[in-house]
Design a protein around this motif. Structure first.
Motif, PDB file in Angstrom:
ATOM      1  N   ILE A  41     -41.849 -12.624  86.369  1.00  0.00           N
ATOM      2  CA  ILE A  41     -43.254 -12.817  86.727  1.00  0.00           C
ATOM      3  C   ILE A  41     -43.613 -14.303  86.655  1.00  0.00           C
ATOM      4  O   ILE A  41     -44.273 -14.841  87.529  1.00  0.00           O
ATOM      5  CB  ILE A  41     -44.171 -12.008  85.767  1.00  0.00           C
ATOM      6  N   SER A  42     -43.170 -14.969  85.577  1.00  0.00           N
ATOM      7  CA  SER A  42     -43.457 -16.401  85.424  1.00  0.00           C
ATOM      8  C   SER A  42     -42.563 -16.989  84.347  1.00  0.00           C
ATOM      9  O   SER A  42     -41.912 -16.269  83.595  1.00  0.00           O
ATOM     10  CB  SER A  42     -44.931 -16.639  85.077  1.00  0.00           C
ATOM     11  N   THR A  43     -42.565 -18.315  84.300  1.00  0.00           N
ATOM     12  CA  THR A  43     -41.834 -19.044  83.262  1.00  0.00           C
ATOM     13  C   THR A  43     -42.756 -20.106  82.674  1.00  0.00           C
ATOM     14  O   THR A  43     -43.756 -20.480  83.290  1.00  0.00           O
ATOM     15  CB  THR A  43     -40.575 -19.732  83.832  1.00  0.00           C
ATOM     16  N   GLY A  44     -42.394 -20.579  81.494  1.00  0.00           N
ATOM     17  CA  GLY A  44     -43.158 -21.659  80.881  1.00  0.00           C
ATOM     18  C   GLY A  44     -42.289 -22.428  79.906  1.00  0.00           C
ATOM     19  O   GLY A  44     -41.326 -21.892  79.356  1.00  0.00           O
ATOM     20  N   TYR A  45     -42.634 -23.680  79.709  1.00  0.00           N
ATOM     21  CA  TYR A  45     -41.922 -24.521  78.745  1.00  0.00           C
ATOM     22  C   TYR A  45     -42.931 -25.384  78.005  1.00  0.00           C
ATOM     23  O   TYR A  45     -44.086 -25.487  78.397  1.00  0.00           O
ATOM     24  CB  TYR A  45     -40.845 -25.377  79.426  1.00  0.00           C
ATOM     25  N   THR A  46     -42.491 -26.003  76.942  1.00  0.00           N
ATOM     26  CA  THR A  46     -43.328 -26.838  76.106  1.00  0.00           C
ATOM     27  C   THR A  46     -43.596 -28.171  76.791  1.00  0.00           C
ATOM     28  O   THR A  46     -42.660 -28.862  77.189  1.00  0.00           O
ATOM     29  CB  THR A  46     -42.621 -27.099  74.751  1.00  0.00           C
ATOM     30  N   ILE A  87     -47.873 -17.533  80.360  1.00  0.00           N
ATOM     31  CA  ILE A  87     -48.998 -16.611  80.561  1.00  0.00           C
ATOM     32  C   ILE A  87     -50.025 -17.198  81.518  1.00  0.00           C
ATOM     33  O   ILE A  87     -50.546 -16.497  82.393  1.00  0.00           O
ATOM     34  CB  ILE A  87     -49.615 -16.224  79.199  1.00  0.00           C
ATOM     35  N   ILE A  88     -50.287 -18.497  81.405  1.00  0.00           N
ATOM     36  CA  ILE A  88     -51.230 -19.169  82.308  1.00  0.00           C
ATOM     37  C   ILE A  88     -50.782 -19.026  83.764  1.00  0.00           C
ATOM     38  O   ILE A  88     -51.602 -18.904  84.669  1.00  0.00           O
ATOM     39  CB  ILE A  88     -51.364 -20.666  81.935  1.00  0.00           C
ATOM     40  N   SER A  89     -49.467 -19.014  83.977  1.00  0.00           N
ATOM     41  CA  SER A  89     -48.912 -18.965  85.330  1.00  0.00           C
ATOM     42  C   SER A  89     -48.792 -17.547  85.889  1.00  0.00           C
ATOM     43  O   SER A  89     -48.262 -17.362  86.982  1.00  0.00           O
ATOM     44  CB  SER A  89     -47.530 -19.619  85.347  1.00  0.00           C
ATOM     45  N   ALA A  90     -49.268 -16.559  85.149  1.00  0.00           N
ATOM     46  CA  ALA A  90     -49.132 -15.170  85.580  1.00  0.00           C
ATOM     47  C   ALA A  90     -50.497 -14.495  85.667  1.00  0.00           C
ATOM     48  O   ALA A  90     -51.444 -14.891  84.980  1.00  0.00           O
ATOM     49  CB  ALA A  90     -48.252 -14.409  84.581  1.00  0.00           C
ATOM     50  N   ALA A  91     -50.582 -13.483  86.483  1.00  0.00           N
ATOM     51  CA  ALA A  91     -51.782 -12.650  86.538  1.00  0.00           C
ATOM     52  C   ALA A  91     -51.701 -11.619  85.413  1.00  0.00           C
ATOM     53  O   ALA A  91     -50.610 -11.091  85.129  1.00  0.00           O
ATOM     54  CB  ALA A  91     -51.868 -11.951  87.884  1.00  0.00           C
ATOM     55  N   ARG A  92     -52.824 -11.314  84.773  1.00  0.00           N
ATOM     56  CA  ARG A  92     -52.820 -10.370  83.657  1.00  0.00           C
ATOM     57  C   ARG A  92     -52.286  -9.002  84.085  1.00  0.00           C
ATOM     58  O   ARG A  92     -51.577  -8.342  83.324  1.00  0.00           O
ATOM     59  CB  ARG A  92     -54.200 -10.223  83.030  1.00  0.00           C
ATOM     60  N   LYS A  93     -52.590  -8.580  85.293  1.00  0.00           N
ATOM     61  CA  LYS A  93     -52.089  -7.278  85.769  1.00  0.00           C
ATOM     62  C   LYS A  93     -50.559  -7.240  85.737  1.00  0.00           C
ATOM     63  O   LYS A  93     -49.967  -6.176  85.582  1.00  0.00           O
ATOM     64  CB  LYS A  93     -52.626  -6.950  87.156  1.00  0.00           C
ATOM     65  N   ASP A  94     -49.937  -8.396  85.854  1.00  0.00           N
ATOM     66  CA  ASP A  94     -48.481  -8.465  85.821  1.00  0.00           C
ATOM     67  C   ASP A  94     -47.917  -8.605  84.412  1.00  0.00           C
ATOM     68  O   ASP A  94     -46.737  -8.314  84.184  1.00  0.00           O
ATOM     69  CB  ASP A  94     -47.984  -9.632  86.679  1.00  0.00           C
ATOM     70  N   THR A  95     -48.725  -9.062  83.467  1.00  0.00           N
ATOM     71  CA  THR A  95     -48.226  -9.229  82.094  1.00  0.00           C
ATOM     72  C   THR A  95     -48.428  -7.979  81.241  1.00  0.00           C
ATOM     73  O   THR A  95     -47.754  -7.825  80.224  1.00  0.00           O
ATOM     74  CB  THR A  95     -48.888 -10.438  81.401  1.00  0.00           C
ATOM     75  N   ILE A  96     -49.327  -7.091  81.657  1.00  0.00           N
ATOM     76  CA  ILE A  96     -49.552  -5.865  80.885  1.00  0.00           C
ATOM     77  C   ILE A  96     -48.287  -5.015  80.912  1.00  0.00           C
ATOM     78  O   ILE A  96     -47.783  -4.656  81.974  1.00  0.00           O
ATOM     79  CB  ILE A  96     -50.764  -5.077  81.430  1.00  0.00           C
ATOM     80  N   SER A 120     -49.370 -18.549  65.379  1.00  0.00           N
ATOM     81  CA  SER A 120     -50.468 -17.574  65.357  1.00  0.00           C
ATOM     82  C   SER A 120     -51.337 -17.671  66.616  1.00  0.00           C
ATOM     83  O   SER A 120     -51.808 -16.647  67.121  1.00  0.00           O
ATOM     84  CB  SER A 120     -51.311 -17.725  64.097  1.00  0.00           C
ATOM     85  N   MET A 121     -51.533 -18.867  67.159  1.00  0.00           N
ATOM     86  CA  MET A 121     -52.324 -19.005  68.380  1.00  0.00           C
ATOM     87  C   MET A 121     -51.599 -18.359  69.568  1.00  0.00           C
ATOM     88  O   MET A 121     -52.214 -17.668  70.376  1.00  0.00           O
ATOM     89  CB  MET A 121     -52.617 -20.479  68.684  1.00  0.00           C
ATOM     90  N   CYS A 122     -50.304 -18.582  69.680  1.00  0.00           N
ATOM     91  CA  CYS A 122     -49.544 -17.983  70.774  1.00  0.00           C
ATOM     92  C   CYS A 122     -49.489 -16.461  70.638  1.00  0.00           C
ATOM     93  O   CYS A 122     -49.551 -15.744  71.636  1.00  0.00           O
ATOM     94  CB  CYS A 122     -48.138 -18.561  70.843  1.00  0.00           C
ATOM     95  N   LYS A 123     -49.388 -15.980  69.401  1.00  0.00           N
ATOM     96  CA  LYS A 123     -49.402 -14.525  69.201  1.00  0.00           C
ATOM     97  C   LYS A 123     -50.687 -13.928  69.754  1.00  0.00           C
ATOM     98  O   LYS A 123     -50.672 -12.883  70.400  1.00  0.00           O
ATOM     99  CB  LYS A 123     -49.238 -14.182  67.721  1.00  0.00           C
ATOM    100  N   ARG A 124     -51.805 -14.594  69.524  1.00  0.00           N
ATOM    101  CA  ARG A 124     -53.086 -14.097  70.038  1.00  0.00           C
ATOM    102  C   ARG A 124     -53.087 -14.060  71.562  1.00  0.00           C
ATOM    103  O   ARG A 124     -53.576 -13.115  72.172  1.00  0.00           O
ATOM    104  CB  ARG A 124     -54.226 -14.977  69.534  1.00  0.00           C
ATOM    105  N   VAL A 125     -52.554 -15.090  72.189  1.00  0.00           N
ATOM    106  CA  VAL A 125     -52.511 -15.159  73.643  1.00  0.00           C
ATOM    107  C   VAL A 125     -51.574 -14.066  74.189  1.00  0.00           C
ATOM    108  O   VAL A 125     -51.901 -13.391  75.171  1.00  0.00           O
ATOM    109  CB  VAL A 125     -52.075 -16.568  74.111  1.00  0.00           C
ATOM    110  N   VAL A 126     -50.429 -13.881  73.555  1.00  0.00           N
ATOM    111  CA  VAL A 126     -49.474 -12.843  73.966  1.00  0.00           C
ATOM    112  C   VAL A 126     -50.125 -11.457  73.842  1.00  0.00           C
ATOM    113  O   VAL A 126     -50.005 -10.624  74.752  1.00  0.00           O
ATOM    114  CB  VAL A 126     -48.171 -12.929  73.134  1.00  0.00           C
ATOM    115  N   ASN A 128     -53.345 -10.713  73.949  1.00  0.00           N
ATOM    116  CA  ASN A 128     -54.372 -10.557  74.991  1.00  0.00           C
ATOM    117  C   ASN A 128     -53.787 -10.422  76.382  1.00  0.00           C
ATOM    118  O   ASN A 128     -54.410  -9.828  77.258  1.00  0.00           O
ATOM    119  CB  ASN A 128     -55.371 -11.707  74.945  1.00  0.00           C
ATOM    120  N   ALA A 129     -52.595 -10.951  76.610  1.00  0.00           N
ATOM    121  CA  ALA A 129     -51.941 -10.820  77.909  1.00  0.00           C
ATOM    122  C   ALA A 129     -51.406  -9.407  78.126  1.00  0.00           C
ATOM    123  O   ALA A 129     -51.066  -9.037  79.242  1.00  0.00           O
ATOM    124  CB  ALA A 129     -50.807 -11.836  78.038  1.00  0.00           C
ATOM    125  N   GLY A 130     -51.319  -8.623  77.051  1.00  0.00           N
ATOM    126  CA  GLY A 130     -50.824  -7.253  77.168  1.00  0.00           C
ATOM    127  C   GLY A 130     -49.313  -7.141  77.163  1.00  0.00           C
ATOM    128  O   GLY A 130     -48.758  -6.089  77.504  1.00  0.00           O
TER     129      GLY A 130
END
Length: 170
Positions: A41-46, A87-96, A120-126, A128-130
């Protein structure tokens, strides 16, 4: 004739390992790949937010200059974490219901980060992304990776635990 074929988990972890090579952190680089129904669906790096100067271009890490320990005061870090960028690079419908694969390496030695875990911040985002599972490359695990169920992150709220601990100690 037989062929050695990589299993799916290690396949996606190898892709995450390649993604992290785009990272711009001087301390540690992470790569994340979000997969659903066997499709990336997407990729991300630091790396620093788009348009801002990366630490590798600055030639220093502000957190390192301030002697900030790993895992503390992330608000002083220039980088957006790999999980967040994926997660920013993906649609939520695709991350659920999706799975996130993640690898971390020391920026200097290129060694795998021991006991990789999301902050802990990334856990919250993960959450919420479903996303349902996070699978991380872990040289200490017998199979070479560790599977974390995001529901466990929902059930255990480390922020509340820390707050309760402080109140009890006072």
């Amino acid at each position: 004739m037989s062929y050695d074929r990589i299993d799916k988990i290690n396949y996606y972890l190898e892709i995450a390992d390649t993604v992290l090579k785009r990272g711009t952190c001087i301390r540690r680089n992470y790569g994340a790949v979000i997969v659903k129904n066997d499709e990336i669906i997407s990729t991300g790096y630091t790396g620093a937010p788009r348009g801002r100067t990366n630490c590798i271009n600055l030639g220093y890490c502000a957190r390192q200059k301030l002697n900030i320990k790993s895992g503390e005061k992330y608000e002083l870090c220039r980088s957006v974490h790999a999980e967040q960028n994926a997660i920013i690079s993906a649609a939520r419908k695709d991350t659920i219901g999706a799975t996130m694969y993640m690898v971390g390496r020391d920026a200097q030695t290129k060694e795998l980060v021991d006991y990789i875990d999301s902050c802990s911040m990334c856990k919250r985002v993960v959450i919420n992304a479903g996303i349902e599972k996070v699978i991380v490359k872990d040289k200490n695990a017998e199979c070479g990776y560790r599977i974390m169920n995001v529901q466990d992150w929902i059930d255990y709220d480390e922020v509340l635990e820390e707050k309760v601990k402080r109140i009890v100690e006072e």
